[in-house]
Each structure stands twice: as structure tokens, then as C-alpha cells.
Design a protein around this motif. Structure first.
Motif, PDB file in Angstrom:
ATOM      1  N   LEU A   1       2.334   1.655  -3.439  1.00 47.31           N
ATOM      2  CA  LEU A   1       1.277   2.051  -4.365  1.00 47.31           C
ATOM      3  C   LEU A   1       0.990   3.541  -4.255  1.00 47.31           C
ATOM      4  O   LEU A   1       0.898   4.250  -5.277  1.00 47.31           O
ATOM      5  CB  LEU A   1       0.003   1.251  -4.078  1.00 47.31           C
ATOM      6  CG  LEU A   1      -1.228   1.595  -4.909  1.00 47.31           C
ATOM      7  CD1 LEU A   1      -0.977   1.272  -6.379  1.00 47.31           C
ATOM      8  CD2 LEU A   1      -2.447   0.829  -4.403  1.00 47.31           C
TER       9      LEU A   1
ATOM     10  N   THR B   1      -6.645   0.532  -2.933  1.00 49.04           N
ATOM     11  CA  THR B   1      -5.723  -0.252  -3.753  1.00 49.04           C
ATOM     12  C   THR B   1      -6.292  -0.549  -5.140  1.00 49.04           C
ATOM     13  O   THR B   1      -5.544  -0.915  -6.050  1.00 49.04           O
ATOM     14  CB  THR B   1      -5.373  -1.582  -3.065  1.00 49.04           C
ATOM     15  OG1 THR B   1      -6.580  -2.281  -2.731  1.00 49.04           O
ATOM     16  CG2 THR B   1      -4.568  -1.335  -1.801  1.00 49.04           C
TER      17      THR B   1
ATOM     18  N   GLU C   1       0.832  -1.203   0.000  1.00 51.89           N
ATOM     19  CA  GLU C   1       0.000   0.000   0.000  1.00 51.89           C
ATOM     20  C   GLU C   1       0.865   1.251   0.000  1.00 51.89           C
ATOM     21  O   GLU C   1       0.566   2.225  -0.697  1.00 51.89           O
ATOM     22  CB  GLU C   1      -0.919  -0.012   1.224  1.00 51.89           C
ATOM     23  CG  GLU C   1      -1.894   1.155   1.263  1.00 51.89           C
ATOM     24  CD  GLU C   1      -2.873   1.060   2.410  1.00 51.89           C
ATOM     25  OE1 GLU C   1      -3.472   2.093   2.759  1.00 51.89           O
ATOM     26  OE2 GLU C   1      -3.047  -0.047   2.968  1.00 51.89           O
TER      27      GLU C   1
ATOM     28  N   ASN D   1     -11.318   4.305   1.661  1.00 49.31           N
ATOM     29  CA  ASN D   1     -10.015   3.747   2.031  1.00 49.31           C
ATOM     30  C   ASN D   1      -9.914   2.263   1.745  1.00 49.31           C
ATOM     31  O   ASN D   1      -8.860   1.751   1.374  1.00 49.31           O
ATOM     32  CB  ASN D   1      -9.727   4.011   3.512  1.00 49.31           C
ATOM     33  CG  ASN D   1      -9.269   5.445   3.757  1.00 49.31           C
ATOM     34  OD1 ASN D   1      -8.792   6.109   2.848  1.00 49.31           O
ATOM     35  ND2 ASN D   1      -9.426   5.911   4.978  1.00 49.31           N
TER      36      ASN D   1
END
Length: 212
Positions: free
Chosen positions: A121, A185, A118, A181
Motif C-alpha cells: 500500500l 491503511t 501495508e 499510523n
């Protein structure tokens, strides 16, 4: 195409050495502070500086006047710049991931690959989005004018956001954004890819119509 990509990496060869040294220094500091030092955004922003230096080299050596004489030179020049940027970012992402994983393991004796993924990313997406905004502006106005415009724009947006925050309650908006949230991803890569593609097409159109 490969030659154009190689050209960009040759231009930043000395800067890449600096980047490697930064990896070593910041990695050492991360270990020294038991993994408390966050390096996820330090090195990516260095990649922005490094890639911007290629525009300076191109302008100094009048590269644009040369590449426009090549078959599909304008199109390939834009494509190679974006590909070189992505390659450099992924190289940095791998380095950051390794340093973060090792420092985290030293600190906690455990590895959270999900958290590292994460972090990488967000790091990649933030940097790519920023460069996606910068590149068309640079191709349109040149590096020097673009630097001033980007600085003024960032300062203006910050001032505007600060001004609006005095009169608008953002808490309900933030609460709704918090609900996204769990899907970060999935959403972030899609948004990043779309913005990168739009940026590429704008840069391509601007560069094709620009006279040197």
C-alpha cells in the motif's frame, strides 16, 4: 482506448523485459540475503522510469500531433496514460508481494499478510503520488523541461526543509503524526485517489488547451 493503452505497453516492451529480469535478480538477492533486502521501492521507481520513457517515445515520434486529430484523441490519450500507469504499478505490486512473501517465509517460516499489504500500500501510494505530481508538469512543459523542473523542485524542497528544521522543532508535529499510523491503511488510499484524480483533471485540461 484499448489501442492507446496497448500502444504504451508496446512502447515499453523492451523495458518491461528489463523489469522482469530485475524481478528475477532482486528476488534471487532477497533469498540470498535471507529476506533482509527490501525490494519494495526499487521496482516501483523502475516503473516511473519506464512510464517516463513513453513520453520520450511520443515526443520523438510526434505522437501528440497525430492523436489530436483523432475523435476525443486528447482526452483518451490522457486517460490511457493514467490507466497504463496504474496497470503497470499493480503488476509490479503483485510481483513484489509474491517475492516478499516467499523470502519472508524462507527466513521466518511464517507469513504476515498484514505487513505485506501495508508495505504494498505504501509502495503503490508513494509511487502514484509522485507520478501524479510529475504528469501534469510533463504535459505542460514537456519531458526535458519537466525533468529539470522536478529535479530543481525536489532539491529546493529538500534545502528548504533542511533550513526550516534548524529553526523549527518538528518533534511535537511528528508525535501527532504518529497517532495517524493506526489509520494509515484508510487515509493513504483516500489521499492517493484524490491526488490522482486532481492530477488527471489538470493533465486533461492542460493537454486539451495545448497547441502542437
Amino acid at each position: 482506448m484499448k489501442g492507446l493503452i496497448k500502444k504504451d505497453f508496446l512502447l515499453v516492451k523492451s523495458n518491461i523485459k528489463v523489469l522482469v529480469i530485475l524481478f528475477i535478480v532482486i528476488g534471487f538477492m532477497s533469498f540470498t540475503f535471507n529476506g533482509e533486502m527490501n525490494i519494495s521501492f526499487v521496482l516501483p521507481f523502475m516503473s516511473v522510469v519506464i512510464m517516463l520513457s513513453t513520453f520520450s517515445y511520443d515526443a520523438y515520434n510526434k505522437w501528440d500531433a497525430y492523436v489530436t486529430a483523432l475523435p476525443d484523441g486528447r482526452k483518451n490519450s490522457i486517460k490511457s496514460k493514467y490507466i497504463a500507469t496504474i496497470i503497470l504499478l499493480f503488476m509490479i505490486a503483485i510481483g513484489v508481494s509474491i517475492i516478499t512473501a516467499i523470502s519472508t517465509y524462507i527466513k521466518d517460516n511464517t507469513l504476515d499478510f498484514g505487513a505485506i499489504l501495508e508495505m504494498v500500500l505504501v509502495m503503490l501510494s508513494t509511487t502514484i503520488i509522485m507520478q501524479s505530481i510529475m504528469y501534469p508538469v510533463i504535459y505542460k512543459f514537456g519531458l526535458e523541461k519537466a525533468r529539470i523542473g522536478i529535479f530543481v523542485g525536489a532539491f529546493g524542497l529538500g534545502f528548504l526543509a533542511s533550513l526550516i528544521s534548524k529553526y523549527v522543532d518538528f518533534k511535537p508535529i511528528i508525535q501527532h503524526l504518529d497517532m495517524l499510523n493506526n489509520y494509515l491503511t484508510f487515509i493513504l488510499p483516500i489521499v492517493t485517489i484524490i491526488l490522482l484524480y486532481i492530477s488527471y483533471k489538470i493533465s486533461e485540461k492542460v493537454y486539451k488547451n495545448k497547441e502542437f
